[in-house]
Write an enzyme that holds these catalytic residues in place. Structure first.
Site, PDB file in Angstrom:
ATOM      1  N   HIS A 499      -6.735  -4.262  -9.466  1.00 43.70           N
ATOM      2  CA  HIS A 499      -5.730  -5.004  -8.701  1.00 43.70           C
ATOM      3  C   HIS A 499      -4.483  -4.164  -8.447  1.00 43.70           C
ATOM      4  O   HIS A 499      -4.054  -4.000  -7.302  1.00 43.70           O
ATOM      5  CB  HIS A 499      -5.358  -6.280  -9.463  1.00 43.70           C
ATOM      6  CG  HIS A 499      -4.290  -7.091  -8.804  1.00 43.70           C
ATOM      7  ND1 HIS A 499      -4.551  -8.242  -8.104  1.00 43.70           N
ATOM      8  CD2 HIS A 499      -2.941  -6.917  -8.746  1.00 43.70           C
ATOM      9  CE1 HIS A 499      -3.414  -8.732  -7.639  1.00 43.70           C
ATOM     10  NE2 HIS A 499      -2.420  -7.950  -8.021  1.00 43.70           N
ATOM     11  N   GLU A 500      -3.905  -3.656  -9.517  1.00 43.71           N
ATOM     12  CA  GLU A 500      -2.652  -2.920  -9.347  1.00 43.71           C
ATOM     13  C   GLU A 500      -2.851  -1.646  -8.529  1.00 43.71           C
ATOM     14  O   GLU A 500      -1.959  -1.230  -7.793  1.00 43.71           O
ATOM     15  CB  GLU A 500      -2.028  -2.606 -10.708  1.00 43.71           C
ATOM     16  CG  GLU A 500      -1.602  -3.830 -11.497  1.00 43.71           C
ATOM     17  CD  GLU A 500      -0.673  -4.758 -10.723  1.00 43.71           C
ATOM     18  OE1 GLU A 500       0.080  -4.278  -9.841  1.00 43.71           O
ATOM     19  OE2 GLU A 500      -0.712  -5.980 -10.979  1.00 43.71           O
ATOM     20  N   HIS A 503      -2.476  -2.310  -4.885  1.00 40.04           N
ATOM     21  CA  HIS A 503      -1.078  -2.183  -4.453  1.00 40.04           C
ATOM     22  C   HIS A 503      -0.707  -0.715  -4.267  1.00 40.04           C
ATOM     23  O   HIS A 503      -0.017  -0.347  -3.309  1.00 40.04           O
ATOM     24  CB  HIS A 503      -0.151  -2.783  -5.516  1.00 40.04           C
ATOM     25  CG  HIS A 503      -0.123  -4.267  -5.565  1.00 40.04           C
ATOM     26  ND1 HIS A 503       0.048  -5.061  -4.455  1.00 40.04           N
ATOM     27  CD2 HIS A 503      -0.211  -5.125  -6.625  1.00 40.04           C
ATOM     28  CE1 HIS A 503       0.062  -6.329  -4.820  1.00 40.04           C
ATOM     29  NE2 HIS A 503      -0.096  -6.399  -6.136  1.00 40.04           N
ATOM     30  N   HIS A 506      -1.864   0.601  -1.033  1.00 39.10           N
ATOM     31  CA  HIS A 506      -1.007   0.083   0.040  1.00 39.10           C
ATOM     32  C   HIS A 506       0.240   0.952   0.187  1.00 39.10           C
ATOM     33  O   HIS A 506       0.709   1.218   1.308  1.00 39.10           O
ATOM     34  CB  HIS A 506      -0.637  -1.369  -0.292  1.00 39.10           C
ATOM     35  CG  HIS A 506      -0.217  -2.186   0.880  1.00 39.10           C
ATOM     36  ND1 HIS A 506       0.190  -3.504   0.752  1.00 39.10           N
ATOM     37  CD2 HIS A 506      -0.120  -1.912   2.200  1.00 39.10           C
ATOM     38  CE1 HIS A 506       0.509  -3.989   1.934  1.00 39.10           C
ATOM     39  NE2 HIS A 506       0.337  -3.045   2.827  1.00 39.10           N
TER      40      HIS A 506
END
Length: 713
Positions: A499-500, A503, A506
């Site tokens: 998940h992290e 980010h 991104h």
């Protein structure tokens, strides 16, 4: 699992440049010896943690505020007619020193704080809030922005510049630029007070969580825990000077991971209640007085700016746009979630009833017996999985490997770059053509001086205007193993890593001219889309086989175990979604209070809010109670905690597209990068998503993914 982009988001205070009063009346010039005085000479302008001392932050923040205000004053007072270049682009270039020091300071104060840093944060919170107001409420500056906005059709701007002008104008109006002078004065006072309270909430919560850790005298009370967890608890006791005792620190959520393993019911209840009441002790770390004040101040601010409540004020630029749209979205999920949670509770109670000593299910029993049901139904035990999930291997051969397969990027560990804590690791990232892309830092272990949870942000943001490339970091709170022991993590922790890093991708793939539009500077109900999408690769066969290797035998995780893990994924979704929907409604109900509503009794309001929205699921507490809901009271997610579920709708739709187009391939990854990950906020969100998916997001894949409806029905 949050993302913090921008100076104040990194502070965990609010979105954008938050917190502050004007600058100090007198300054000495920042000496060249201060590591923030000039851009770092390290690769990618990475922070000089080898030189940065606690005493460097205050003078650099002081001078950064002064310089930024001087730069803005020069733009506002420019005698030349406003142009995009001398106004909007000039604003984007301004504030470089403040960004340099702010990005680093707020990263460290969140992850490795101490009393000196806490004091600086406390002092600068209202000053930075006032600093933002000094810019957003400057009538001369707004007049120039409005003049450009009013004749934008004649300016011949490229699409990114047009988008920036639109957003800057909208943000100034939203911040109060059209208010009367008396209302501006009132707004400034509200903003300063809010910033102070938000900072105090965050600091009290760190202290409250530390103080509420479970301290155990007798090893027998920890029966059921893996040896590695007991050893870690003993190390935590030593670290606190409690020789011979065992300490289990709290994580930020209501449920605590070790409740699954603890066999002693009294210990489970004690740990759960410590978590539930951590910030409600009636002592100096009790957060409820702050919550009462913040709710009133936020409602007052919304009314001043022409909104019926704070949720309406916040949601104006999100994908959802209105509280009514959010309520409708949550409402579509509640009935199926309640039914699934009730069915799970029934099966769990059956498992409890087979115990020698029967008892009624309580929240501190749920995870342990849910795991037992999962084991019985799917022949799967969480402890069977841990040996296959060694942290470093999951990171290198799972998270980074998946990124290489999808996007062609490669990673090289850098041991020559300084870090703020010895537990950290750093990787340089190279694009598919070998071009240097940026840096990513990992700080993954729990510490008493670290805020709970997991998050990503930037030390250096990407901008072609400024000539900067991304330097991003991921922070988590995994249990650090005892010396010499492997860091074996749960599958939930595996998912957190993926998940992290979503980010981080991104941020790393940002390709914008202007820093305000770059990377993760997007709406709350869009920013979690890339991160949650990246979670899907944790169970993708090729990726899983590459990282899920037994830490002792070297054997790849058996296909039969993988099959049981996958089949078990919809088990427990009633609880998992229930706790999230309850927290989302708590957030929304707090921020739909209209101005003039009296300060609320926090516990009574919480109980009523959950009951009124039918999210008071039996034995399924909210993921965060109001008193330790860091996201909404200090981390910029006020009125936006629903975003995690909204973006599940986006990410499951996107993954549905991938599965229909060949899955994990370079071509698919490149398309996702080109149309989503590299766009920042250069497009509005709905058109951006439609460009990738071909239509608006569909809630159906989300319901199937959660097991709330049968697939293909």
């Amino acid at each position: 699992m949050t993302v913090r982009s921008g100076l104040l988001a990194a502070a965990g205070l609010c979105a954008g440049l938050c917190a502050g009063s004007a600058f100090s009346p007198a300054f000495a010039a920042l000496p060249s010896s201060n590591p923030f005085a000039a851009p770092s000479t390290l690769p990618y302008q990475a922070p000089r943690f080898d030189r940065i001392k606690d005493g460097d932050y205050r003078p650099a923040l002081d001078e950064g505020i002064r310089q930024h205000l001087a730069e803005i004053a020069a733009i506002a007072g420019n005698k030349a007619a406003p142009t995009f270049e001398n106004t909007i682009a000039a604003m984007e270039r301004a504030g470089r020193l403040l960004d340099r020091v702010g990005n680093v300071f707020f990263a460290v104060v969140q992850a490795n704080t101490n009393p000196a840093l806490d004091k600086i944060q406390t002092d600068f919170a209202p000053r930075l809030a006032a600093h933002e107001d000094a810019i957003k409420l400057d009538p001369r500056l707004f007049a120039r922005i409005k003049a450009l906005h009013d004749r934008q059709a004649t300016l011949k701007l490229d699409p990114e510049a047009r988008q920036l002008l639109k957003i800057v104008y909208r943000d100034f109006v939203h911040a109060g630029a059209n208010l009367s002078e008396s209302d501006k004065t009132r707004l400034k006072a509200i903003n300063r007070r809010m910033a102070t309270l938000e900072t105090s909430f965050q600091q009290k919560l760190v202290a409250a969580a530390k103080a509420a850790a479970l301290v155990v005298d007798n090893r027998s009370e920890l029966a059921g825990l893996p040896e590695a967890e007991i050893a870690a608890a003993a190390e935590a006791g030593k670290a606190r000077g409690l020789k011979g005792k065992f300490v289990i620190p709290l994580q930020n959520t209501t449920q605590q991971p070790l409740l699954t393993s603890l066999a002693n019911r009294a210990t489970r209840e004690k740990l759960y209640r410590l978590s539930w009441t951590r910030a409600e002790k009636g002592d100096g770390n009790d957060t409820r007085a702050i919550i009462r004040q913040l709710a009133v101040l936020r409602a007052d601010k919304a009314k001043l700016l022409g909104y019926p409540n704070y949720a309406s004020y916040v949601l104006y630029d999100q994908m959802a746009q209105t509280p009514q749209a959010v309520k409708a979205f949550i409402g579509r999920l509640v009935p199926a979630t309640a039914a699934k949670a009730a069915e799970e509770a029934r099966l769990i109670q059956q498992a409890i009833d087979r115990e020698p000593k029967r008892f009624d299910l309580k929240p501190w029993d749920w995870q342990r017996y849910a795991e037992r049901v999962r084991k019985d139904r799917y022949d799967l035990d969480e402890e069977q999985l841990r040996p296959y999930f060694e942290l470093n291997r999951v990171l290198k051969d799972g998270v980074l490997h998946a990124a290489t397969r999808l996007y062609g990027i490669t990673f090289k560990q850098r041991t020559d770059l300084p870090v703020y804590h010895p537990d950290m690791t750093v990787y340089e990232v190279f694009d598919h053509d070998g071009r240097a892309l940026g840096l990513v830092y990992f700080d993954l272990f729990k510490r008493d001086n670290k805020t709970g949870g997991a998050w990503m942000s930037n030390f250096v943001g990407q901008s072609r205007l400024l000539g900067t490339r991304p330097v991003v970091y991921n922070v988590a709170n995994f249990t650090k193993p005892a010396p010499g022991q492997p860091a074996l993590i749960s599958f939930d922790d595996v998912t957190t890593l993926f998940h992290e890093f979503g980010h981080a991708l991104h941020g790393l793939f940002a390709n914008q001219i202007y820093p305000s539009l770059s990377g993760t500077n997007v709406a709350r109900d869009f920013v979690e889309f890339p991160s949650q999408f990246n979670e899907h690769w944790a169970l993708y066969p090729e990726v899983l086989r590459n990282y899920a290797v037994h830490n002792k035998t070297g054997a790849v995780i058996p296909p039969a175990l993988v099959d049981r893990l996958k089949k078990s994924q919809t088990w427990g979704q009633g609880y998992a979604l229930g706790e999230l929907l309850a927290a989302s409604e708590l957030d929304l109900q707090w921020h739909m209070l209209p101005a003039g509503t009296p300060a609320q009794d926090v516990d009574r309001f919480e109980a009523k809010a959950l009951a009124d929205t039918h999210t008071d699921f039996a034995n399924v507490p909210p993921r965060y109670r109001s008193s330790y809901f860091l996201h909404i009271w200090a981390n910029g997610y006020a009125s936006a905690y629903y975003a995690y579920q909204w973006t599940v709708m986006l990410d499951t739709s996107a993954y549905d597209w991938f599965t229909r187009h060949g899955g994990l391939t370079r071509a698919n990854g490149q398309r996702f990068r080109d149309l989503i990950l590299s766009k920042g906020h250069t497009l509005d969100y709905a058109p951006m998503f439609r460009a990738f998916y071909g239509r608006d997001p569909d809630i159906r894949p989300m319901l199937e993914h959660r097991g709330l409806v049968p697939p293909g029905k």
